[in-house]
Design a protein around this motif. Structure first.
Motif, PDB file in Angstrom:
ATOM      1  N   UNK A  96     -19.776 -50.268 139.226  1.00 30.11           N
ATOM      2  CA  UNK A  96     -18.836 -49.178 138.942  1.00 30.11           C
ATOM      3  C   UNK A  96     -17.399 -49.679 139.028  1.00 30.11           C
ATOM      4  N   UNK A  97     -17.105 -50.518 140.001  1.00 32.88           N
ATOM      5  CA  UNK A  97     -15.761 -51.052 140.188  1.00 32.88           C
ATOM      6  C   UNK A  97     -15.375 -51.956 139.013  1.00 32.88           C
ATOM      7  N   UNK A  98     -16.303 -52.778 138.539  1.00 33.27           N
ATOM      8  CA  UNK A  98     -15.999 -53.710 137.450  1.00 33.27           C
ATOM      9  C   UNK A  98     -15.869 -52.989 136.104  1.00 33.27           C
ATOM     10  N   UNK A  99     -16.429 -51.802 135.963  1.00 30.89           N
ATOM     11  CA  UNK A  99     -16.364 -51.109 134.677  1.00 30.89           C
ATOM     12  C   UNK A  99     -15.151 -50.170 134.577  1.00 30.89           C
ATOM     13  N   UNK A 102      -8.881 -50.407 134.603  1.00 27.01           N
ATOM     14  CA  UNK A 102      -7.890 -51.344 135.164  1.00 27.01           C
ATOM     15  C   UNK A 102      -8.509 -52.736 135.360  1.00 27.01           C
ATOM     16  N   UNK A 103      -9.735 -52.801 135.794  1.00 28.93           N
ATOM     17  CA  UNK A 103     -10.405 -54.099 135.990  1.00 28.93           C
ATOM     18  C   UNK A 103     -10.663 -54.790 134.645  1.00 28.93           C
ATOM     19  N   UNK A 104     -11.031 -53.988 133.636  1.00 29.47           N
ATOM     20  CA  UNK A 104     -11.273 -54.563 132.314  1.00 29.47           C
ATOM     21  C   UNK A 104      -9.974 -55.115 131.728  1.00 29.47           C
ATOM     22  N   UNK A 105      -8.860 -54.386 131.923  1.00 33.04           N
ATOM     23  CA  UNK A 105      -7.559 -54.857 131.423  1.00 33.04           C
ATOM     24  C   UNK A 105      -7.155 -56.169 132.108  1.00 33.04           C
ATOM     25  N   UNK A 106      -7.407 -56.297 133.402  1.00 37.54           N
ATOM     26  CA  UNK A 106      -7.069 -57.542 134.118  1.00 37.54           C
ATOM     27  C   UNK A 106      -7.864 -58.721 133.549  1.00 37.54           C
TER      28      UNK A 106
END
Length: 131
Positions: A96-99, A102-106
């Motif tokens: 859930x955190x990786x999807x 903000x994480x995808x943009x990084x």
């Protein structure tokens, strides 16, 4: 041509009956006086009951060992299930955190991709029926 003759029958030797080992063991076992139903001796009526109670005791002990083994196995499986539950919840949180956006943009910035500043343009194609 040959003349008709009677067929000679050979006498077979009498066959011995095969006795199974279980039958012979039973016969030997029943010859013991304390197991038979003779009421000549006082001991014979008590020995049968003692043997019965002994067999029940052995079954009781075997059953308790089996129950203890099952109990230990259940405890072991409960610990394993708890460990797997914790692992599942950890992996679910990571997914859930990786999807998150903000994480995808990084991750995309590391590859040289940047998010769009403007809204995407919609291209409309007329349907073939309209022509």
């Amino acid at each position: 041509m040959r003349a008709n003759t009677y067929k000679t029958v050979e006498e077979e030797s009498p066959k011995k009956k095969r006795t199974s080992p279980l039958n012979s063991w039973n016969r030997k076992f029943l010859k013991w006086k304390f197991i038979s139903q003779d009421e000549e001796e006082e001991n014979s009526q008590y020995i049968q009951k003692i043997i019965f109670v002994t067999i029940l005791g052995i079954l009781y002990i075997a059953n308790s060992f089996q129950a203890e083994k099952s109990h230990l196995r259940i405890n072991k499986l409960e610990k394993s299930v708890e460990k797997l539950r914790v692992e599942y919840s950890t992996l679910k949180y990571d997914f859930i955190n990786e999807s998150k956006r903000s994480q995808i943009e990084k991750k995309a910035e590391a590859m040289g991709l940047v998010p769009l500043e403007t809204a995407p343009i919609v291209i409309s194609v007329p349907k073939l029926e309209d022509q």
